[in-house]
Design an enzyme around this catalytic site. Sequence first.
Site, mmCIF file in Angstrom:
data_model
loop_
_atom_site.group_PDB
_atom_site.id
_atom_site.type_symbol
_atom_site.label_atom_id
_atom_site.label_comp_id
_atom_site.label_asym_id
_atom_site.label_seq_id
_atom_site.Cartn_x
_atom_site.Cartn_y
_atom_site.Cartn_z
ATOM 1 N N ARG A 66 1.676 -1.373 0.015
ATOM 2 C CA ARG A 66 -0.119 0.136 -0.095
ATOM 3 C C ARG A 66 0.393 1.141 0.072
ATOM 4 O O ARG A 66 1.556 1.264 0.403
ATOM 5 C CB ARG A 66 -0.844 0.280 1.371
ATOM 6 N N GLU A 115 -10.903 6.001 -6.060
ATOM 7 C CA GLU A 115 -11.651 5.190 -5.253
ATOM 8 C C GLU A 115 -12.232 4.030 -6.540
ATOM 9 O O GLU A 115 -12.992 5.029 -7.551
ATOM 10 C CB GLU A 115 -12.447 4.820 -4.306
ATOM 11 N N ARG A 156 -1.742 -5.830 3.837
ATOM 12 C CA ARG A 156 -0.832 -4.597 3.266
ATOM 13 C C ARG A 156 0.157 -3.860 3.618
ATOM 14 O O ARG A 156 0.094 -3.982 4.819
ATOM 15 C CB ARG A 156 -1.831 -3.806 2.461
#
Length: 305
Positions: free
Chosen positions: A176, A184, A224
């Site tokens: 990430r 998004e 992540r």
Amino acid sequence: MVWPFSSSSSNKDKDVSLSNASAAAASALDTIEHAGQDAKDLLHSTKASLEEMTTTVEKMAATAASSAPSSSSTWAHLPVIPKSVEPYVVTTAVFGTATAVVFLYRTRLRRIPTSAHLTPNMLQGKRTMRGKVTSVGDSDNFRFYHTPGGIWAGWGWLRRVPSNSKELKNQTLHIRITGVDAPEGAHFGMPAQPFSQESLNWLRQELNGKTVLVRPYARDRYERVVSMAWYPRSLPLLPKKNVSIEMLKQGYAQIYRQAGSEYGGLLKEFEKIEAHAKSRKIGIWSQKNMVSAADHKKQHLRGGE
């Protein structure tokens, strides 16, 4: 009258010639004698000089030999290891070498296949890892295959990075990108935000298949690895680009302001770059009513990210 070529005149001339020849012969012999003596003197002088030089060189060699320490005197001041202690010394040396090799392997050459293999010490932003981007699935994260040691450890010529999904399963870190939040895309019933596809396309073009550097800071609830990332420029000798900074420059992300955000000491630079992108009205800042990714998730997902 007496003619010049008369017999009496001829006899006198013969006497003079003989006298002159005798004198010349005596002079030549004297010269040869003197020359021979000079040659003898030169030889004696040269011999004396050579003998003197030989004596001097011999004295210098003797002095150097006497001043140079012998091999026995060189090590004479060192302590002698008792026979009873030698096994312990050897064991200590072997153990020390083995420890150094293990430390080098664990810190520099051991491959980290998944986020579960990261220790707490690796998640403090102090270690940089090298690897290859195998895929970009979202506009602010990617899959990373760790290749420790790089080309010196054989990657690219003795060892290869898998290329198919079966071989890559459970062998990559889900990275990430830290400090930024990109628009998004459509997932979990949530509609896509404007510029989500443009941001994703840009990230794929810049990172996919490239060898990058990542610096892990934390592991989020989705497993992540929150990391700062750098990727190469077109010319190999130039400094690598910071992914977060480049996304902010392009207007394809904004600064991530949620709790626990990590900026790697670059927050002020991030803010300056974001303000410049806003003033240029590029990317997400070209919208009249721009909604942040965090607010968009809050509107469509429970609790957001």
